[in-house]
Write a protein that holds these residues in place. Sequence first.
Motif, short mmCIF file in Angstrom:
data_model
loop_
_atom_site.label_atom_id
_atom_site.label_comp_id
_atom_site.label_asym_id
_atom_site.label_seq_id
_atom_site.Cartn_x
_atom_site.Cartn_y
_atom_site.Cartn_z
N ALA A 133 0.56 -1.28 0.37
CA ALA A 133 0.40 -0.21 -0.30
C ALA A 133 0.79 1.39 -0.35
CB ALA A 133 -0.42 0.16 1.35
N ARG A 134 2.44 1.27 -0.03
CA ARG A 134 3.04 2.14 -0.46
C ARG A 134 3.77 3.11 0.82
NH1 ARG A 134 0.41 6.46 -4.58
NH2 ARG A 134 -0.87 5.08 -5.79
N GLY A 135 3.48 2.01 1.86
CA GLY A 135 3.79 2.29 3.02
C GLY A 135 5.43 1.79 3.10
N PRO A 136 6.09 2.12 4.68
CA PRO A 136 7.37 1.79 5.00
C PRO A 136 7.25 0.28 4.34
CG PRO A 136 6.59 1.99 6.87
CD PRO A 136 5.48 2.32 5.83
N TRP A 296 5.87 4.61 12.01
CA TRP A 296 5.32 2.96 12.88
C TRP A 296 6.26 1.94 12.32
CZ3 TRP A 296 0.99 1.58 11.81
CH2 TRP A 296 0.54 0.01 11.64
N SER A 297 7.35 2.35 11.49
CA SER A 297 8.42 0.58 11.74
C SER A 297 9.04 0.50 13.21
CB SER A 297 9.70 1.19 10.92
OG SER A 297 9.86 1.40 9.54
N GLU A 298 8.63 0.84 13.85
CA GLU A 298 9.51 1.11 15.79
C GLU A 298 8.43 -0.31 16.31
OE1 GLU A 298 11.21 4.70 16.60
OE2 GLU A 298 13.37 4.76 15.09
N SER A 299 6.93 1.37 15.83
CA SER A 299 5.84 0.73 16.74
C SER A 299 4.98 -0.61 15.70
CB SER A 299 4.62 1.81 17.03
OG SER A 299 5.08 2.57 17.54
N PHE A 300 5.42 -0.80 15.04
CA PHE A 300 4.98 -1.87 14.25
C PHE A 300 5.51 -2.98 15.13
CE2 PHE A 300 5.06 -5.70 11.67
CZ PHE A 300 3.55 -5.80 11.27
#
Length: 326
Positions: A133-136, A296-300
């Motif tokens: 979806a074009r996210g990281p 987002w990468s960290e929280s995910f």
Amino acid sequence: MAKIICWCIIVLPFFIYLNDFTSFCGLSLDFYSSSCPNVELLIKDTVRSATAVDPTIPGKLLRLVFHDCIVEGCDGSVLVQGNDTERSDPANTSLGGFEVVENAKRWLEVLCPGIVSCADILVLAARDAVEIARGPSVAVPLGRLDGRTSSAANVRPNMVDTSFSIDEMTQLFSSKGLSLDDLVILSGAHTIGKAHCSAFSERFEEGPKGTLEPIDASLNKDYAMELIKQCPAGASGAVTVNNDPITASIFDIQYYKNLIAGKGLFSSDSVLMSDSRTRDRVESLSTNQDEFFKSWSESFLRMVSIGVKTGNNQGEIRTSCSSFNI
């Protein structure tokens, strides 16, 4: 049954978090490098193919992994079918994306039988959904086992309701080792996906002429009227609307821009802008997509570390994601 929860790594900086993950949870970035080297490619291809047929798949997978991890930890317990399982609870009956996980599992059981857990498949599928979806893209440590229990009774005490206040959400997130900042960041998942009209119905009431009227002053008036058009009084329970009315299929910072404009779909979205403890963070993220992607990468990664089960006494590798091994 005891379970391992990686509370101790949640407060570490991101780079330490990744490097030291294996020493805390028995997970590693190369867990399947020898036993099933093509696992990540196969799962990504499965998610991509499913999304080409159904563009709502990324949002469904992201919601599915959250509902799995927040209840009994990231152990695939939400995938199990049957009476009184997590999946049977009313809070989970609208979940989707199960078939994507099952399809990947069937292929993996042919290529690497008994090796890859459903819990890892779900985490990877959700990770890939964001990227598609074009996210990281996030490097995810692997090695989770599937849980041996799944109980509907555990769902409601652990699930975030869309009408929750900041205090209610903060208390729940804190009990999982997640911070207030994680709450703001992970709420950004609502930049994709759809919701049933019932998920935000408390923001409206039926007027004297039988039509809905907005009662939540935090809602943009034009947006509220558009929602009423899409979800009129008496609308079928199957009717859904986009979480993000602007860029519904793109993982971006539009969600935070929507909050500033009074276009948060859920009450639990809007309170992030109305509460002084989270407003500044929302405003900051609304102007900096790089910052959102990094956060987002960290929280995910923190979210998918909740309740991780490793070791033979902690779980199993299911043959089918929808049922426990016999």
